[in-house]
Write a protein that holds these residues in place. Structure first.
Motif, short mmCIF file in Angstrom:
data_model
loop_
_atom_site.label_atom_id
_atom_site.label_comp_id
_atom_site.label_asym_id
_atom_site.label_seq_id
_atom_site.Cartn_x
_atom_site.Cartn_y
_atom_site.Cartn_z
N UNK A 125 50.66 -15.44 -19.12
CA UNK A 125 50.05 -15.80 -17.84
C UNK A 125 49.18 -14.66 -17.31
N UNK A 126 49.62 -13.42 -17.54
CA UNK A 126 48.79 -12.28 -17.13
C UNK A 126 47.47 -12.26 -17.90
N UNK A 127 47.51 -12.71 -19.14
CA UNK A 127 46.27 -12.81 -19.93
C UNK A 127 45.35 -13.88 -19.35
N UNK A 128 45.93 -14.96 -18.82
CA UNK A 128 45.13 -15.97 -18.13
C UNK A 128 44.46 -15.34 -16.91
N UNK A 129 45.21 -14.50 -16.19
CA UNK A 129 44.63 -13.80 -15.04
C UNK A 129 43.49 -12.90 -15.45
N UNK A 156 34.62 -5.47 -10.76
CA UNK A 156 34.16 -4.14 -11.11
C UNK A 156 34.44 -3.17 -9.98
N UNK A 157 34.71 -3.69 -8.80
CA UNK A 157 35.16 -2.93 -7.63
C UNK A 157 36.15 -3.81 -6.89
N UNK A 158 36.79 -3.26 -5.84
CA UNK A 158 37.82 -4.02 -5.13
C UNK A 158 37.19 -4.94 -4.09
N UNK A 159 36.30 -5.78 -4.57
CA UNK A 159 35.62 -6.76 -3.72
C UNK A 159 34.86 -7.69 -4.65
N UNK A 160 34.45 -8.83 -4.11
CA UNK A 160 33.61 -9.75 -4.88
C UNK A 160 32.23 -9.72 -4.26
N UNK A 161 31.29 -9.14 -4.97
CA UNK A 161 29.92 -9.11 -4.49
C UNK A 161 29.19 -10.37 -4.97
N UNK A 169 44.40 -10.43 0.30
CA UNK A 169 43.35 -11.45 0.24
C UNK A 169 42.75 -11.53 -1.16
N UNK A 170 42.46 -10.37 -1.76
CA UNK A 170 41.89 -10.35 -3.10
C UNK A 170 42.85 -10.92 -4.13
N UNK A 171 44.15 -10.72 -3.90
CA UNK A 171 45.15 -11.17 -4.87
C UNK A 171 45.15 -12.68 -5.04
N UNK A 205 56.86 -18.96 -4.18
CA UNK A 205 57.29 -20.03 -3.28
C UNK A 205 56.19 -20.46 -2.32
N UNK A 206 55.30 -19.56 -1.96
CA UNK A 206 54.24 -19.86 -0.98
C UNK A 206 52.94 -20.21 -1.70
N UNK A 207 52.08 -20.97 -1.01
CA UNK A 207 50.81 -21.39 -1.60
C UNK A 207 49.85 -20.22 -1.78
N UNK A 208 50.03 -19.19 -0.99
CA UNK A 208 49.16 -18.03 -1.08
C UNK A 208 49.99 -16.76 -0.95
N UNK A 209 49.39 -15.62 -1.22
CA UNK A 209 50.12 -14.36 -1.12
C UNK A 209 50.44 -14.06 0.34
#
Length: 738
Positions: free
Chosen positions: A254-258, A280-285, A357-359, A379-383
């Motif tokens: 599963x980590x490989x899927x990530x 490539x950085x801790x954000x999505x440009x 949020x990024x996770x 258990x939750x839909x999001x982190x």
């Protein structure tokens, strides 16, 4: 797993058969006629309707570049062909025309219409995207041959196939807003995490994610044939038998899927040789033209590569013979540990990164695969986000509330660390802040640092030293940017309860004693095993020794008896780094550069500055570092300095001139040539090095990347240049430069 996935979706990734027609104008393809070549990547561009009424029915491409490869001898680029109100793309080889480099991009998020040349403003693009009218267009195809990679013209059939299948499901979790790390998605019409992927990418990811559960079932069946103890205690519940074994295999896959999701999104640029990951950085440009990987190739971004990285981590990082324990816990409320412990931590960086949020980018793919393996974790839909210790104004309503949340939470967490730390071992805290948010007369202060250091001091810790450590990669999206080269480790110990208070005057006196020595060690290094701190890190690194003085006292008292704030202490430390200690001509050049860079300015302003610095415009011109004529003054760039220069015969040699000749020679003759120059001007070596640091910092703050890079190269090569200077012949120095 790869074979099963290929059975199910392999038809969506067919090879490209080279035909005779494809070799027209492409002699390089003739040896491969009749061969079926494996595709490595499909290069796509986003599109919007042209704002020009005459072409409003045409979806025009938004491309940041038409260059496919700039490698010497293997240059390739995309050539648009326009016929009336239609267009298509061809692939050309050879010298790249200048107009191709920027694609249709005008600057920032503004483009030009391919059909008419009219500007396409960013606000128009955002409006079209949010209205659901942003599409994609295939630009080119990268394929593998026996002779290496080749670039192929796309066809309508290729484009149709990519969009011909729809996934069984698609992540519909909303992207959190407002959030500067991920807000490009909803800003450009992608409100859910599933929208970050093209149709074929979604099909691939859902297929591999589904296979994780199937693989687990197969492992559970086959493990009965091994010596692994048979039980039904899961990995989450602490099991170590057959069920936990199957859970472990599923987790790794599963980590490989990530990892694959990181390379299979529509935010992955093509770098000429490889696909750049989404993060490539801790954000999505925002990425306007992206490379879609082939999961079944043997090249960049493929499924096998994702698995290989997981295997390498297991072999190298998880191969210890002793047993370790890892736990997820809130640093403010974690359960007690028996006895004192050694603590080393990398804390949250104020408001730099909202990791929770990024996770969610990865969470939406891990949850379907691993929810049965780790039911509590997923258990939750999001982190979970509410308790994340970052100063997020979007979560806490205002900036002040966010700052208070961070300060109180970090203080509590640090106090718990202090109470549990081993008295004989210091606490080490990593920091790598780059942002500077507040400018004052005394320098630049990071609000995040001020708040974080306040929490450290409130907890009862004192800073006792700093250790620069190389930790950052200048690759992928970071290439060519002024990113941090090091993390600085704060070394902290408990401040004695009986620590005294001192006056501001005493504090300043100690700073003036400590900081020069600390600065020299940071910029020069100490011993054979310590390299100098990179210029980009210096203003952060110098905080450590200064805070060591400040934090050893219970308080530093201002003239009115109130305790000095951390921000004031940081301002005084920054001011030390900014002081000038150069010859008059260099001071003139430095301050002129601060205002004008390499641009022209008026003679009157230059004359006023020269007087203030104890020199004259004519004198600085005589030194050979400026051009002054017709009422216009400008600094000469190193490329304009004369190659026949002889430092031994120069009767007016400011440090500014030495540094820029050094850059000129370094670029032409490397460390050896620069060393010869330095051997003749050895008396100015230390001042030259300090000026390089100062100019790097100035350029980095101004965003002058090319200039900053030149100064950075001198600093990072300084030890080698000094060694070359020592080895340079002394007898004929005056003949070395003529």
């Amino acid at each position: 797993m790869r074979e099963e996935a290929q059975k199910r979706i392999g038809h969506l990734y067919p090879p490209v058969e080279i035909t005779v027609d494809m070799t027209t104008g492409r002699a390089d393809l003739k040896p491969f006629v009749g061969q079926k070549l494996t595709v490595i990547a499909w290069i796509w561009a986003r599109t919007v309707k042209s704002p020009n009424p005459a072409f409003s029915h045409v979806d025009v491409p938004l491309t940041s570049s038409f260059v496919l490869s700039s490698k010497a001898g293997k240059e390739a680029y995309i050539q648009p062909v326009i016929i009336e109100d239609k267009y298509y793309f061809t692939v050309k080889l050879g010298k790249i025309p200048r107009e191709v480099a920027d694609g249709t991009k005008l600057g920032g998020s503004n483009f030009r219409c391919l059909m008419s040349g009219v500007p396409i403003e960013a606000k128009y693009i955002r409006a079209e995207a949010q209205a659901g009218r942003m599409g994609t267009r295939l630009l080119a195809v990268i394929a593998e041959t026996s002779a290496g990679r080749t670039h192929i013209q796309p066809t309508a059939e290729m484009e149709h196939l990519a969009n011909s299948m729809f996934p069984n499901w698609k992540p519909d979790l909303k992207v959190p807003t407002p959030n500067h790390d991920v807000d490009r998605l909803p800003m450009y019409g992608m409100p859910t995490w599933g929208d970050a992927f093209d149709q074929r990418q979604l099909v691939a990811l859902t297929t591999f994610a589904d296979l994780v559960k199937e693989v687990r079932s197969i492992v559970l069946r086959d493990v009965t044939k091994t010596n692994i103890p048979q039980d039904y205690l899961s990995l989450e519940r602490g099991g170590s038998g057959s069920c936990a074994y199957a859970d472990s295999i599923a987790t790794y896959i599963a980590l490989a899927v990530g990892r694959s999701a990181n390379y299979w999104s529509s935010f992955t640029p093509w770098a000429g040789d490889f696909i750049v990951q989404t993060f490539g950085r801790q954000a999505i440009r925002m990425v306007w033209d992206h490379a879609e990987a082939n999961p079944f190739s043997s090249s960049t971004g493929n499924w096998g590569g994702a698995i290989d990285w997981i295997v390498r981590v297991i072999q190298t990082s998880l191969s210890a013979k002793t047993q370790g324990v890892a736990a997820v816990a809130d640093a403010q409320r974690q359960a007690p540990i028996d006895g004192p412990v050694v603590i080393s931590t990398d804390p949250p960086y104020y408001d730099n990164i909202n990791y929770a949020d990024l996770s969610d980018f990865f969470y939406v793919w891990l949850r379907p695969s691993l929810r049965e393996v780790f039911p509590s974790l997923f258990a939750t839909r999001e982190t979970p986000k509410a308790d994340e210790l970052v100063a997020s104004s979007s979560r806490h309503g205002t900036k002040k509330a966010a700052e208070n949340f961070f300060l109180e939470g970090m203080t509590t967490a640090m106090r718990r660390l202090v109470g549990r730390s081993h008295p004989a071992v210091p606490i080490t805290i990593y920091y790598a802040f780059k942002q500077a948010e507040t400018r004052t007369d005394g320098g630049t202060i990071s609000t995040g640092w001020e708040t974080f250091l306040e929490a450290v001091l409130r907890s009862g810790l004192a800073v006792t030293g700093t250790w620069p450590m190389r930790t950052e990669r200048d690759q992928g999206l970071k290439s060519g940017t002024n990113v941090l080269a090091s993390s600085i480790i704060l070394v902290c110990q408990r401040r004695p309860e009986e620590a005294p208070s001192v006056s501001r005057r005493v504090f300043l006196r100690e700073l003036n004693q400590i900081l020069p020595e600390a600065l020299d060690e940071m910029t020069r290094g100490s011993g054979d095993d310590r390299s100098p701190v990179a210029p980009v890190d210096l203003s952060q690194a110098i905080i450590g020794p200064g805070m060591a003085v400040f934090s050893k006292y219970a308080a530093v008292l201002e003239a009115d008896g109130t305790p000095m704030k951390v921000g004031s202490a940081l301002e005084l430390i920054n001011r030390f780094l900014a002081e000038d200690d150069f010859d008059h001509d260099t001071q003139f050049c430095l301050h002129w550069f601060e205002q004008y860079g390499w641009k022209e300015g008026r003679f009157g302003e230059a004359d006023t500055l020269a007087r203030a610095k104890g020199t004259s415009v004519d004198g600085v011109k005589h030194a050979g570092v400026i051009s002054a004529a017709g009422g216009i003054v400008r600094l000469l760039k190193w490329g304009e300095y004369p190659s026949e220069w002889n430092p031994a015969a120069d009767d007016r040699l400011p440090v500014w001139e030495v540094l820029h000749h050094l850059i000129r020679v370094f670029k032409a003759d490397g460390e050896t040539g620069a060393g010869k120059v330095l051997s003749v001007v050895a008396a100015k070596a230390e001042a030259t090095r300090q000026l390089a640091y100062r100019l790097y910092t100035l350029c980095e703050r101004a965003g002058w990347a090319e200039d900053a890079r030149a100064y950075n190269e001198i600093i990072t090569s300084w030890s080698a240049i000094e060694a070359a200077a020592t080895a340079a012949p002394k007898a004929h120095q005056s003949d070395l430069f003529g």
